[in-house]
Design a protein around this motif. Structure first.
Motif, PDB file in Angstrom:
ATOM      1  N   LEU A 131       0.833  -1.202   0.000  1.00  0.00           N
ATOM      2  CA  LEU A 131       0.000   0.000   0.000  1.00  0.00           C
ATOM      3  C   LEU A 131       0.871   1.256   0.000  1.00  0.00           C
ATOM      4  O   LEU A 131       0.559   2.251  -0.672  1.00  0.00           O
ATOM      5  CB  LEU A 131      -0.930  -0.015   1.216  1.00  0.00           C
ATOM      6  CG  LEU A 131      -2.203   0.839   1.116  1.00  0.00           C
ATOM      7  CD1 LEU A 131      -3.044   0.435  -0.086  1.00  0.00           C
ATOM      8  CD2 LEU A 131      -3.018   0.726   2.389  1.00  0.00           C
ATOM      9  N   LEU A 132       1.983   1.219   0.726  1.00  0.00           N
ATOM     10  CA  LEU A 132       2.931   2.340   0.692  1.00  0.00           C
ATOM     11  C   LEU A 132       3.501   2.506  -0.717  1.00  0.00           C
ATOM     12  O   LEU A 132       3.668   3.633  -1.204  1.00  0.00           O
ATOM     13  CB  LEU A 132       4.061   2.109   1.689  1.00  0.00           C
ATOM     14  CG  LEU A 132       3.706   2.098   3.173  1.00  0.00           C
ATOM     15  CD1 LEU A 132       4.954   1.822   4.012  1.00  0.00           C
ATOM     16  CD2 LEU A 132       3.078   3.421   3.610  1.00  0.00           C
ATOM     17  N   GLN A 133       3.796   1.394  -1.369  1.00  0.00           N
ATOM     18  CA  GLN A 133       4.331   1.457  -2.726  1.00  0.00           C
ATOM     19  C   GLN A 133       3.324   2.071  -3.691  1.00  0.00           C
ATOM     20  O   GLN A 133       3.700   2.834  -4.593  1.00  0.00           O
ATOM     21  CB  GLN A 133       4.729   0.063  -3.193  1.00  0.00           C
ATOM     22  CG  GLN A 133       5.911  -0.529  -2.433  1.00  0.00           C
ATOM     23  CD  GLN A 133       6.654  -1.553  -3.261  1.00  0.00           C
ATOM     24  OE1 GLN A 133       6.124  -2.626  -3.545  1.00  0.00           O
ATOM     25  NE2 GLN A 133       7.864  -1.231  -3.654  1.00  0.00           N
ATOM     26  N   CYS A 134       2.065   1.747  -3.498  1.00  0.00           N
ATOM     27  CA  CYS A 134       1.025   2.345  -4.340  1.00  0.00           C
ATOM     28  C   CYS A 134       0.997   3.860  -4.175  1.00  0.00           C
ATOM     29  O   CYS A 134       0.831   4.602  -5.154  1.00  0.00           O
ATOM     30  CB  CYS A 134      -0.337   1.760  -3.986  1.00  0.00           C
ATOM     31  SG  CYS A 134      -0.560   0.034  -4.498  1.00  0.00           S
ATOM     32  N   ALA A 135       1.158   4.315  -2.938  1.00  0.00           N
ATOM     33  CA  ALA A 135       1.182   5.763  -2.682  1.00  0.00           C
ATOM     34  C   ALA A 135       2.353   6.420  -3.403  1.00  0.00           C
ATOM     35  O   ALA A 135       2.233   7.541  -3.919  1.00  0.00           O
ATOM     36  CB  ALA A 135       1.265   6.025  -1.175  1.00  0.00           C
ATOM     37  N   ALA A 136       3.490   5.727  -3.443  1.00  0.00           N
ATOM     38  CA  ALA A 136       4.673   6.290  -4.096  1.00  0.00           C
ATOM     39  C   ALA A 136       4.495   6.425  -5.601  1.00  0.00           C
ATOM     40  O   ALA A 136       5.180   7.222  -6.243  1.00  0.00           O
ATOM     41  CB  ALA A 136       5.893   5.419  -3.786  1.00  0.00           C
ATOM     42  N   ILE A 137       3.569   5.648  -6.171  1.00  0.00           N
ATOM     43  CA  ILE A 137       3.303   5.741  -7.606  1.00  0.00           C
ATOM     44  C   ILE A 137       2.439   6.953  -7.925  1.00  0.00           C
ATOM     45  O   ILE A 137       2.628   7.620  -8.951  1.00  0.00           O
ATOM     46  CB  ILE A 137       2.615   4.455  -8.103  1.00  0.00           C
ATOM     47  CG1 ILE A 137       3.542   3.242  -7.928  1.00  0.00           C
ATOM     48  CG2 ILE A 137       2.174   4.586  -9.554  1.00  0.00           C
ATOM     49  CD1 ILE A 137       4.849   3.343  -8.680  1.00  0.00           C
ATOM     50  N   VAL A 138       1.484   7.269  -7.064  1.00  0.00           N
ATOM     51  CA  VAL A 138       0.562   8.378  -7.342  1.00  0.00           C
ATOM     52  C   VAL A 138       1.003   9.678  -6.668  1.00  0.00           C
ATOM     53  O   VAL A 138       0.354  10.706  -6.835  1.00  0.00           O
ATOM     54  CB  VAL A 138      -0.874   8.024  -6.911  1.00  0.00           C
ATOM     55  CG1 VAL A 138      -1.378   6.816  -7.684  1.00  0.00           C
ATOM     56  CG2 VAL A 138      -0.973   7.765  -5.413  1.00  0.00           C
ATOM     57  N   SER A 139       2.089   9.618  -5.903  1.00  0.00           N
ATOM     58  CA  SER A 139       2.612  10.811  -5.242  1.00  0.00           C
ATOM     59  C   SER A 139       4.115  10.626  -5.070  1.00  0.00           C
ATOM     60  O   SER A 139       4.693   9.670  -5.587  1.00  0.00           O
ATOM     61  CB  SER A 139       1.941  11.006  -3.871  1.00  0.00           C
ATOM     62  OG  SER A 139       2.417  10.052  -2.938  1.00  0.00           O
ATOM     63  N   THR A 142       5.342  10.338  -1.961  1.00  0.00           N
ATOM     64  CA  THR A 142       5.394  10.031  -0.539  1.00  0.00           C
ATOM     65  C   THR A 142       4.874   8.632  -0.255  1.00  0.00           C
ATOM     66  O   THR A 142       3.879   8.195  -0.833  1.00  0.00           O
ATOM     67  CB  THR A 142       4.538  11.042   0.259  1.00  0.00           C
ATOM     68  OG1 THR A 142       4.995  12.366  -0.035  1.00  0.00           O
ATOM     69  CG2 THR A 142       4.643  10.803   1.756  1.00  0.00           C
ATOM     70  N   LEU A 143       5.562   7.943   0.651  1.00  0.00           N
ATOM     71  CA  LEU A 143       5.106   6.642   1.138  1.00  0.00           C
ATOM     72  C   LEU A 143       4.125   6.881   2.278  1.00  0.00           C
ATOM     73  O   LEU A 143       4.505   7.162   3.404  1.00  0.00           O
ATOM     74  CB  LEU A 143       6.293   5.817   1.638  1.00  0.00           C
ATOM     75  CG  LEU A 143       7.380   5.478   0.607  1.00  0.00           C
ATOM     76  CD1 LEU A 143       8.604   4.896   1.303  1.00  0.00           C
ATOM     77  CD2 LEU A 143       6.850   4.506  -0.431  1.00  0.00           C
ATOM     78  N   SER A 144       2.838   6.773   1.963  1.00  0.00           N
ATOM     79  CA  SER A 144       1.798   7.062   2.940  1.00  0.00           C
ATOM     80  C   SER A 144       0.574   6.200   2.649  1.00  0.00           C
ATOM     81  O   SER A 144       0.013   6.260   1.544  1.00  0.00           O
ATOM     82  CB  SER A 144       1.407   8.541   2.897  1.00  0.00           C
ATOM     83  OG  SER A 144       0.201   8.768   3.582  1.00  0.00           O
TER      84      SER A 144
END
Length: 428
Positions: free
Chosen positions: A281-289, A291-293
């Motif tokens: 899920l953190l990796q998914c955040a890094a794709i769309v932003s 930031t790892l969130s």
């Protein structure tokens, strides 16, 4: 003549309704017997019809059924090969930002060595920045005292070894830590306990060994993640110095990809690995932003990928460890339908737990051929199972059964669920 057609049609209708009425009755009896809250949905993806609906619009604690949402989000946002890290070369220095990759040196997943070989071969001085990480180490709604257990590792920007270490006891009584880095943090207490224990401090990696009358051969313990610990572990692993440098993620950084995604999805879905789910899920955040969130990933997925689901999502983490997650059975069924329409059946079913064969249901729902492929979800007093049921007649149905707040044995509940699913297998 018309009366004959009418009678035949009515008879067919009554026969088709009989299993449904029987199932609803059994579900009501189950709920009454276990004094719990039960929700159930059964759906035919070919006819697009709901076959059984029992409280499917009510919200339940999904436990690890939450991973289905993480799975779909990852399928949509991540490539076939997962992002490992980003890097930038500046003079004689290599700046590295983690992308939350849970596979690096993880003993439970496939290793192709790509990330390790890349870092090991570098001649530059390596600097690690965690500036792009913005998530609590432990998730909202997690049980705080689970921090000592292997199913609850901390989240981190640059995981190593699945964010776990082991302590094993040799026949001589010597304690061996792997990685060896943690051996210097281990002390022995003079207190003798009924069971041998190793306790890690909540906010550090200080370890205390308590001798006990009942021996333990090995402990697997999550380590407390800090920037310094990550740098030290990387230095120890690579046999070269790695330093911490707090620097924002560069827009010019190059992405390095590492492990095939399916090798992670299989462990997450079949074995219900919490750590992999959180990190994906953190990796998914890094794709769309940048930031790892977890919050960023959930917000994006809810608004852009899952807006067509029947009920509003209360989704707070990747794994389902949080008791704040709430979903309805009909929403989970609809999500499975989306996945089934987008992922080839041959690929999808290899990634799921298989009744009587593998994963979290290897000891349940035994039959030849396999008739249940799915995902379990278990917390104390809560158990869920959802996925695909292949009937005796050859139909593939989608189901979700969610049971919350029971105080009986979970084994007894599973036995009852097995009866329900066997009935569906026989009757539909």
């Amino acid at each position: 003549m018309w009366k004959g057609f009418y009678f035949a049609g009515l008879l067919g209708f009554l026969v088709s309704c009989a299993p449904t009425r029987g199932l609803v009755k059994i579900l009501a009896e189950t709920e009454s017997s276990f004094q719990d809250n039960t929700g159930f949905a059964l759906y035919d993806p070919i006819s697009k019809k709901s076959l059984v609906d029992y409280h499917s619009d009510r919200y339940f604690t999904p436990a690890s059924n939450t991973k289905i949402f993480t799975f779909y989000t990852s399928l949509k946002l991540l490539d076939d090969t997962l992002p490992a890290l980003k890097y930038e070369l500046r003079n004689d220095s290599l700046l590295v930002w983690g992308m939350g990759d849970p596979s690096f040196l993880n003993p439970y997943v496939f290793q192709n060595g790509k990330t390790f070989d890349f870092l090991k071969s570098r001649k530059e001085k390596i600097f690690l920045s965690t500036n792009n990480f913005n998530a609590p180490r432990l998730g909202d709604g997690w049980a705080w005292d689970d921090y000592l257990y292997s199913y609850s590792p901390e989240r981190s920007p640059f995981p190593l070894y699945g964010n776990l270490f082991t302590v094993s006891k040799k026949f001589t009584g010597e304690l061996i830590t792997t990685p060896s880095y943690f051996s210097k943090l281990l002390i022995t207490s003079g207190d003798v306990r009924p069971q041998e224990e190793i306790v890690r401090a909540f906010d550090s990696n200080q370890l205390t060994y308590y001798p006990g009358k009942k021996p333990t051969k090995e402990w697997e313990i999550p380590y407390h993640v800090t920037d310094e610990v990550l740098a030290d572990l990387l230095s120890d692993t690579l046999k070269q110095n790695v330093s911490v440098l707090n620097m924002p993620l560069s827009a010019n950084a190059t992405l390095l990809r590492g492990t095939p995604a399916d090798s992670l999805y299989k462990v997450m879905m079949e074995e219900s690995d919490n750590f992999i789910a959180e990190q994906l899920l953190l990796q998914c955040a890094a794709i769309v932003s940048d930031t790892l969130s977890s919050e960023i990933a959930i917000r994006y997925a809810t608004q852009n990928l899952l807006a067509d689901l029947p009920d509003k999502l209360q989704w707070v983490d990747g794994s389902g460890l949080s008791r704040f997650n709430l979903f309805t059975p009909r929403t989970i069924v609809k999500l499975w339908e989306k996945i089934y329409s987008e992922v080839p059946r041959e690929r999808l079913f290899t990634l799921l737990a298989k009744g009587g064969k593998s994963g979290t249901i290897k000891n349940w729902y035994k039959a030849e051929p396999i008739y249940i492929y799915g995902k379990t979800g278990t917390l104390s007093n809560n158990h869920c199972l959802s996925g695909f049921l292949i009937t005796k007649s050859g139909k593939t149905l989608i189901f979700s059964m969610m049971s919350n707040n029971f105080v009986a044995s979970s084994t007894e509940l599973r036995k009852q669920m097995e009866k329900i699913f066997k009935m569906i297998y026989e009757k539909y």
